[in-house]
Design an enzyme around this catalytic site. Structure first.
Site, PDB file in Angstrom:
ATOM      1  N   SER A 140       0.662  -0.822  -0.274  1.00  0.00           N
ATOM      2  CA  SER A 140       0.379   0.070   0.174  1.00  0.00           C
ATOM      3  C   SER A 140       0.699   1.423   0.100  1.00  0.00           C
ATOM      4  O   SER A 140       2.239   1.158   0.169  1.00  0.00           O
ATOM      5  CB  SER A 140      -1.092   0.158   0.933  1.00  0.00           C
ATOM      6  N   HIS A 141       0.323   2.213  -0.039  1.00  0.00           N
ATOM      7  CA  HIS A 141       0.611   3.653   0.040  1.00  0.00           C
ATOM      8  C   HIS A 141       2.206   4.252   0.283  1.00  0.00           C
ATOM      9  O   HIS A 141       1.479   3.247   1.627  1.00  0.00           O
ATOM     10  CB  HIS A 141       0.135   4.531   0.269  1.00  0.00           C
ATOM     11  N   ASP A 142       2.883   4.534  -0.296  1.00  0.00           N
ATOM     12  CA  ASP A 142       4.127   5.401   0.572  1.00  0.00           C
ATOM     13  C   ASP A 142       4.951   4.405   1.334  1.00  0.00           C
ATOM     14  O   ASP A 142       5.803   4.235   2.183  1.00  0.00           O
ATOM     15  CB  ASP A 142       3.954   5.633   2.074  1.00  0.00           C
TER      16      ASP A 142
END
Ligand SMILES: CC(C)(COP(=O)(O)OP(=O)(O)OC[C@H]1O[C@@H](n2cnc3c(N)ncnc32)[C@H](O)[C@@H]1OP(=O)(O)O)[C@@H](O)C(=O)NCCC(=O)NCCS
Length: 214
Positions: A140-142
């Site tokens: 997922s993000h980042d």
């Protein structure tokens, strides 16, 4: 077509070959020449209709600047060993991503990295060099996944997670958002990481607990 040789000749090497085969069906780009096996007894053997070319000495007799390499092993330390050997020989690594993988244009994928079928990687994710993302993982993000990490099949990496170098994340392991795993640590199959895990340990279970030094 670019030429590529797979380093290693075990089960995962055959899976990496399959990723190249599937990518070529989508867009013909790679000619896989065969496999390198440090066990010289295997030289000349056939693997999925391709030859085991020999050990790393094979590159001495080849115009190696024209040939890309990629590790066909999941073991993080072996990937480091192969990367060091290849660097000494001046070899360059390619990366390969199965065409079924879904990821945004805001994901960076380093050299020598393999992403297997069915994985979904969202946005602002860094996947560094020589990383293995095996079947059906989500990232997922980042999230940041540093060099030589291996994610076994079915892992779930939540947003803002950080993995140091050489983290081995076992089959179907999960880590909640914002947590980290230090370099060269091993997380057991099925574990759920809910706290930061330091470097060089093995942790297992739900929630993940440290059981030994790695
Ligand atoms: C975490 C792991 C690296 C530990 O390996 P190890 O150091 O050889 O550990 P051991 O087998 O000696 O086990 C140590 C303890 O942890 C327990 N344990 C090991 N793996 C476990 C797991 N995945 N979940 C829960 N407990 C686990 C053992 O039962 C043992 O407990 P005990 O001391 O109470 O008897 C390994 O068990 C593992 O899960 N590796 C991931 C494998 C994988 O996903 N491979 C993917 C291939 S594609």
């Amino acid at each position: 077509m670019k030429k590529v040789v797979i380093l290693g000749a075990g089960g995962h090497a055959r899976e990496v070959l399959w990723v190249f085969e599937e990518q070529n069906k989508a867009e013909p780009r790679w000619e896989v020449l065969g496999f390198i096996d440090e066990n010289t007894l295997n030289k000349g053997r056939d693997l999925c209709n391709l030859p085991i070319l020999g050990d790393f000495g094979w590159f001495d007799k080849t115009a190696s600047r024209e040939v890309y390499v990629i590790s066909g092993v999941g073991n993080c330390r072996t990937k480091l060993h192969f990367a060091e050997k290849a660097a000494n020989l001046g070899l360059k690594f390619c990366s390969v991503v199965h065409p079924s993988v879904m990821m945004s244009s805001h994901v960076t994928v380093g050299a020598g990295t393999v992403i297997a079928a069915g994985s979904i990687i969202t946005t602002q994710v860094k996947i560094a060099n020589h990383v293995t993302v095996n079947l059906d993982c989500t990232i997922s993000h980042d999230a940041v996944i540093e060099d030589y990490c291996t994610l076994a099949p079915g892992c779930h990496i939540s947003g803002n997670v950080k993995f140091g170098e050489g983290v081995n994340f076992g089959t179907c392991a999960t880590i909640i958002q914002g947590k980290s795993v230090g370099a060269w640590s091993k997380i057991g199959a099925g574990a759920v990481v809910i706290e930061d895990i330091p470097a060089n340990v093995a942790a297992v279970g739900v929630p993940a607990r440290i059981v030994r030094e790695a």
